[in-house]
Design an enzyme around this catalytic site. Structure first.
Site, short mmCIF file in Angstrom:
data_model
loop_
_atom_site.label_atom_id
_atom_site.label_comp_id
_atom_site.label_asym_id
_atom_site.label_seq_id
_atom_site.Cartn_x
_atom_site.Cartn_y
_atom_site.Cartn_z
N ASP A 1 19.41 5.39 71.26
CA ASP A 1 19.60 4.90 69.90
C ASP A 1 19.35 6.00 68.87
O ASP A 1 20.03 6.08 67.85
CB ASP A 1 18.60 3.78 69.59
N ALA B 1 24.23 3.61 66.22
CA ALA B 1 25.02 4.36 65.24
C ALA B 1 24.88 3.78 63.83
O ALA B 1 24.76 4.52 62.85
CB ALA B 1 26.49 4.36 65.65
N LYS C 1 30.57 -0.47 57.19
CA LYS C 1 30.70 0.46 58.32
C LYS C 1 31.99 0.17 59.07
O LYS C 1 32.26 -0.97 59.42
CB LYS C 1 29.52 0.28 59.29
N ASP D 1 22.34 2.15 62.62
CA ASP D 1 21.00 2.45 62.09
C ASP D 1 20.95 3.90 61.62
O ASP D 1 20.35 4.21 60.58
CB ASP D 1 19.93 2.22 63.16
N GLY E 1 35.07 5.53 59.85
CA GLY E 1 34.17 5.98 58.79
C GLY E 1 33.50 4.83 58.07
O GLY E 1 33.05 3.87 58.70
N ASN F 1 14.63 2.60 64.52
CA ASN F 1 15.67 3.64 64.53
C ASN F 1 15.84 4.25 63.14
O ASN F 1 15.98 5.47 63.00
CB ASN F 1 17.02 3.05 64.97
N SER G 1 28.91 -4.30 58.80
CA SER G 1 30.23 -3.97 59.33
C SER G 1 31.20 -4.98 58.73
O SER G 1 30.78 -6.00 58.16
CB SER G 1 30.24 -3.98 60.85
N ALA H 1 16.24 -1.77 65.60
CA ALA H 1 17.06 -1.34 64.47
C ALA H 1 16.19 -0.71 63.38
O ALA H 1 16.56 0.32 62.79
CB ALA H 1 17.82 -2.54 63.91
N ASN I 1 23.20 -6.54 60.30
CA ASN I 1 22.86 -6.42 61.72
C ASN I 1 22.87 -7.76 62.47
O ASN I 1 21.87 -8.16 63.06
CB ASN I 1 21.46 -5.81 61.85
O1 KDG Z 1 20.90 -1.24 66.33
C1 KDG Z 1 20.41 -1.07 67.63
C2 KDG Z 1 19.40 -2.13 67.86
O2 KDG Z 1 19.99 -3.35 67.72
C3 KDG Z 1 18.79 -2.07 69.20
O3 KDG Z 1 18.10 -0.87 69.33
C4 KDG Z 1 17.84 -3.16 69.54
O4 KDG Z 1 16.84 -3.85 67.51
C5 KDG Z 1 17.48 -4.14 68.47
C6 KDG Z 1 17.96 -5.49 68.63
O5 KDG Z 1 17.26 -6.38 68.20
O6 KDG Z 1 19.02 -5.69 69.18
#
Ligand code: KDG
Length: 314
Positions: free
Chosen positions: A292, A254, A224, A256, A229, A36, A192, A33, A164
């Site tokens: 990614d 998406a 998000k 990230d 959108g 990215n 999100s 993440a 995340n």
């Molecule tokens: O947002 C995408 C990421 O989650 C993925 O590329 C991998 O960083 C990652 C994870 O820890 O899941």
């Protein structure tokens, strides 16, 4: 100093074209993440740095090579001689269903600690970007993220936090306990809709969670909404941006990309509506390409998707 410093685990991702139990060819990609976001900013011409640990072998070398190829500053990446690379299998089970299998416990990236971040942070980045993945990796990684957030905030550096949430790494309760205090150091929180109550009271709805975050000093809360959108909440109210309509082929990354677009707009001094517009544009680039970050735009490509009608550019 660089424009953006971020830190966390960069994984080696192995992608299948069908069910994993059948074997078959796998393709190897750098993912993560935080990386990215760093790549997204670098593509747009910002100076982005990543700090963390990679394995001291061919897999670590692969990750470093990819980051450098994308122009990401890797001075703060250390090779850990004692630990393996973190792996992520992406199993394309059906055309519409992709499953994740991690092999990352005890990895080099998970051994991140405060000392790994002292130098990169002292260099005085304009922005520090954190995600809720890193504190889930280990006690030392959680301590490092918390330390960096506190240091950056007290130095007046803009801190952004993308919640995340990763189900396979920890429970919602554990995530909430770690992430709620972190949000207090952030000026920008990205989530999100179903992640908002991980930086608020359990079960809090969007308005309640946002009100709490703004009260604690967060300036902007970005929600998000995928194909719908995104919304940006500030003390002045809420702004919505529709998603840019594209053919989605791969939604991983998406969020990230969205964050990278927003932070790019922040670095460029754009107003809120234009920052959000760049965010949804980058999200569209990410979902419309496989991988990614592979499809993310250079600056001269931004207008390819932003508000334009899809088709052949002649
Ligand atoms: O947002 C995408 C990421 O989650 C993925 O590329 C991998 O960083 C990652 C994870 O820890 O899941």
């Amino acid at each position: 100093g660089v424009d953006l410093l971020t830190f966390g685990e960069v994984l080696v991702s192995l992608r299948s074209t069908g069910p994993l139990h059948l074997g078959g060819p796998l393709t190897m990609h750098m993912v993560g993440a935080e990386s990215n976001v760093a790549v997204g900013l670098s593509r747009l011409g910002h100076r982005a740095a990543l700090a963390g640990r990679v394995s001291d072998d061919e897999l670590g070398e692969f990750v470093l090579r990819e980051l450098r190829a994308e122009g990401v500053d890797t001075d703060g990446v250390r090779r850990d001689p004692d630990r393996p690379a973190g792996l992520m299998f992406l199993e394309r089970r059906t055309a519409d269903l992709t499953r994740v299998v991690y092999r990352r416990a005890g990895s080099a990236g998970s051994a991140l600690d405060v000392d790994d971040l002292r130098g990169p942070l002292a260099a005085g980045p304009r922005l520090v970007h954190l995600t809720g993945i890193t504190p889930a990796l280990s006690d030392s990684a959680r301590a490092a993220v918390t330390w960096a957030a506190r240091e950056a905030a007290s130095a007046g550096t803009t801190v952004s936090l993308d919640v995340n949430y990763r189900t396979r790494l920890w429970s919602r309760e554990a995530a909430r306990a770690a992430l709620t205090p972190l949000a207090g150091y952030a000026s920008v929180v990205v989530a999100s809709a179903d992640e908002l109550d991980l930086v608020a009271e359990p079960g809090a709805d969007e308005d309640t969670a946002v009100a709490g975050l703004l009260r604690r000093g967060v300036h902007t809360v970005l929600v998000k909404l995928g194909a719908d959108g995104a919304r940006a909440h500030t003390r002045d109210g809420v702004v919505h941006a529709a998603a840019v309509p594209v053919t989605a082929v791969d939604t991983v990354g998406a969020g990230d990309a969205f964050t990278a677009g927003y932070l790019s707009g922040h670095l460029d001094g754009l107003d809120l509506a234009d920052r959000l517009q760049r965010a949804v544009a980058l999200g569209a680039f990410a979902v419309a390409a496989h991988g990614d970050w592979e499809g993310l735009p250079r600056r001269d490509e931004l207008s390819l998707i932003t508000g334009s009608v899809a088709g052949t550019t002649l």
